[in-house]
Design a protein around this motif. Structure first.
Motif, mmCIF file in Angstrom:
data_model
loop_
_atom_site.group_PDB
_atom_site.id
_atom_site.type_symbol
_atom_site.label_atom_id
_atom_site.label_comp_id
_atom_site.label_asym_id
_atom_site.label_seq_id
_atom_site.Cartn_x
_atom_site.Cartn_y
_atom_site.Cartn_z
ATOM 1 N N LYS A 128 0.853 -1.189 0.000
ATOM 2 C CA LYS A 128 0.000 0.000 0.000
ATOM 3 C C LYS A 128 0.882 1.229 0.000
ATOM 4 C CE LYS A 128 -4.123 -1.837 2.154
ATOM 5 N NZ LYS A 128 -4.654 -2.296 0.918
ATOM 6 N N GLY A 129 0.341 2.311 -0.517
ATOM 7 C CA GLY A 129 1.057 3.574 -0.518
ATOM 8 C C GLY A 129 2.054 3.678 -1.659
ATOM 9 N N GLU A 130 2.837 4.753 -1.627
ATOM 10 C CA GLU A 130 3.800 5.007 -2.692
ATOM 11 C C GLU A 130 4.890 3.944 -2.689
ATOM 12 O OE1 GLU A 130 4.939 9.166 -3.905
ATOM 13 O OE2 GLU A 130 6.808 8.458 -2.986
ATOM 14 N N THR B 175 13.444 7.725 -5.444
ATOM 15 C CA THR B 175 14.561 8.375 -4.765
ATOM 16 C C THR B 175 15.040 7.501 -3.603
ATOM 17 O OG1 THR B 175 12.995 9.637 -3.415
ATOM 18 C CG2 THR B 175 13.775 10.686 -5.454
ATOM 19 N N ILE B 176 16.119 7.908 -2.966
ATOM 20 C CA ILE B 176 16.675 7.142 -1.839
ATOM 21 C C ILE B 176 15.591 6.916 -0.787
ATOM 22 C CG2 ILE B 176 18.372 7.166 0.053
ATOM 23 C CD1 ILE B 176 19.693 6.805 -2.646
ATOM 24 N N GLY B 177 15.482 5.664 -0.354
ATOM 25 C CA GLY B 177 14.495 5.297 0.670
ATOM 26 C C GLY B 177 13.159 4.855 0.119
ATOM 27 N N GLN B 178 12.912 5.073 -1.183
ATOM 28 C CA GLN B 178 11.621 4.662 -1.781
ATOM 29 C C GLN B 178 11.440 3.157 -1.623
ATOM 30 O OE1 GLN B 178 9.075 6.537 -3.533
ATOM 31 N NE2 GLN B 178 8.143 4.600 -3.024
ATOM 32 N N GLN B 179 10.253 2.742 -1.264
ATOM 33 C CA GLN B 179 9.948 1.323 -1.099
ATOM 34 C C GLN B 179 9.894 0.628 -2.461
ATOM 35 O OE1 GLN B 179 5.919 0.041 0.232
ATOM 36 N NE2 GLN B 179 7.043 -0.739 2.010
ATOM 37 N N VAL B 180 10.494 -0.561 -2.524
ATOM 38 C CA VAL B 180 10.448 -1.418 -3.714
ATOM 39 C C VAL B 180 9.900 -2.769 -3.251
ATOM 40 C CG1 VAL B 180 11.751 -2.540 -5.555
ATOM 41 C CG2 VAL B 180 12.428 -0.259 -4.766
ATOM 42 N N ASN C 78 -2.353 4.742 -4.060
ATOM 43 C CA ASN C 78 -2.377 3.385 -4.618
ATOM 44 C C ASN C 78 -2.733 3.358 -6.099
ATOM 45 O OD1 ASN C 78 -1.562 1.769 -2.349
ATOM 46 N ND2 ASN C 78 -3.528 2.329 -1.428
ATOM 47 N N GLY C 79 -2.701 4.505 -6.751
ATOM 48 C CA GLY C 79 -2.954 4.568 -8.185
ATOM 49 C C GLY C 79 -1.658 4.368 -8.966
ATOM 50 N N VAL C 80 -1.739 3.625 -10.060
ATOM 51 C CA VAL C 80 -0.567 3.367 -10.892
ATOM 52 C C VAL C 80 -0.246 4.631 -11.688
ATOM 53 C CG1 VAL C 80 0.366 1.990 -12.795
ATOM 54 C CG2 VAL C 80 -1.046 0.898 -11.034
ATOM 55 N N ARG C 81 0.956 5.145 -11.515
ATOM 56 C CA ARG C 81 1.417 6.331 -12.245
ATOM 57 C C ARG C 81 2.034 5.946 -13.594
ATOM 58 N NH1 ARG C 81 -1.416 8.130 -8.923
ATOM 59 N NH2 ARG C 81 -0.864 9.468 -7.211
ATOM 60 N N HIS C 82 2.691 4.784 -13.620
ATOM 61 C CA HIS C 82 3.370 4.339 -14.838
ATOM 62 C C HIS C 82 3.653 2.847 -14.695
ATOM 63 C CE1 HIS C 82 5.731 5.049 -18.463
ATOM 64 N NE2 HIS C 82 6.784 4.456 -17.933
ATOM 65 N N THR C 83 3.531 2.095 -15.762
ATOM 66 C CA THR C 83 3.896 0.683 -15.753
ATOM 67 C C THR C 83 4.621 0.367 -17.054
ATOM 68 O OG1 THR C 83 3.130 -1.603 -15.478
ATOM 69 C CG2 THR C 83 1.664 -0.109 -16.681
ATOM 70 N N TRP D 165 5.636 -1.401 -11.814
ATOM 71 C CA TRP D 165 4.585 -0.412 -11.626
ATOM 72 C C TRP D 165 5.129 0.657 -10.690
ATOM 73 C CZ3 TRP D 165 3.913 -5.576 -11.824
ATOM 74 C CH2 TRP D 165 2.944 -6.099 -12.700
ATOM 75 N N LEU D 166 4.949 1.911 -11.038
ATOM 76 C CA LEU D 166 5.264 3.023 -10.151
ATOM 77 C C LEU D 166 3.921 3.462 -9.564
ATOM 78 C CD1 LEU D 166 7.749 4.981 -12.460
ATOM 79 C CD2 LEU D 166 8.226 3.087 -10.863
ATOM 80 N N VAL D 167 3.772 3.288 -8.254
ATOM 81 C CA VAL D 167 2.479 3.453 -7.601
ATOM 82 C C VAL D 167 2.522 4.663 -6.674
ATOM 83 C CG1 VAL D 167 0.732 2.321 -6.172
ATOM 84 C CG2 VAL D 167 2.194 0.945 -7.679
ATOM 85 N N GLY D 168 1.518 5.542 -6.797
ATOM 86 C CA GLY D 168 1.437 6.747 -5.976
ATOM 87 C C GLY D 168 0.913 6.479 -4.583
ATOM 88 N N ALA D 169 0.930 7.507 -3.750
ATOM 89 C CA ALA D 169 0.472 7.394 -2.357
ATOM 90 C C ALA D 169 -0.989 6.962 -2.272
ATOM 91 C CB ALA D 169 0.686 8.718 -1.635
#
Length: 184
Positions: free
Chosen positions: A67-69, A175-180, A87-92, A81-85
């Protein structure tokens, strides 16, 4: 008396080291083949359940991917998938997997490089690193020449290749710290 105590302790230490060495050797010769590999077939064999997929929409975000970004990377689908805060897909986009896969799980972006030479010798840009598997650093990158060729399976490389346009999107997002989140 002190010299006999020292000899006794030295003898016990030697016996302990010999025993540990023998046990380590015995353990090393009984390791099942492929135990150290981290490919999806190994993860599946270990009981990692696959996230349900929408077969009508193969580019839909996998269920149970957090969940979340976050960045979501599917090993089976070779897709990100790049997912926004919200939970919407910004880019795949599709990717070319590395020769060494990370295990399914949650990671954080640990480092980034704008331009370097990849572990396969190819100049790459927008490198976003998030895992280390047995000394192989795993990350997303785009080849400067735009190529996305499959890596040599005999080489232990960790570059997950994306197109230059997708690499730009990843670079801006992760960016640094982004969840993967890596899913089967």
């Amino acid at each position: 008396m002190a010299s006999s105590s020292a000899g006794f302790v030295a003898g016990l230490t030697t016996a302990a080291l010999v025993t540990i060495g023998a046990l380590a050797h015995q353990a090393s010769v009984t390791v099942p083949p492929g135990l150290g590999r981290t490919h999806m077939s190994d993860a599946a064999a270990a009981g990692v359940s696959k996230a349900p997929r929408d077969r009508l929409h193969p580019d839909a975000l996998p269920a149970r991917s957090g969940k979340g970004e976050r960045v979501v990377y599917s090993l089976d689908d070779d897709r990100v998938w790049l997912v926004g805060a919200d939970n919407g897909v910004r880019h795949t986009f599709e990717v070319t997997p590395s020769a060494v896969d990370p295990l399914p799980g949650t990671y954080r972006v640990t480092s980034r490089s704008s331009r370097v030479t990849g572990s396969d010798g190819v100049p790459v840009e927008h490198v976003v690193r998030f895992a280390d598997v047995g000394g192989v650093v795993i990350g997303f990158s785009a080849a400067v020449d735009g190529s996305t060729a499959r890596p040599d399976p005999e080489e232990r490389t960790g570059g997950i290749r994306e197109t230059r346009a997708d690499g730009d999107a990843m670079w801006r997002f992760a960016t640094i710290g982004q969840q993967v989140v890596v899913v089967p």
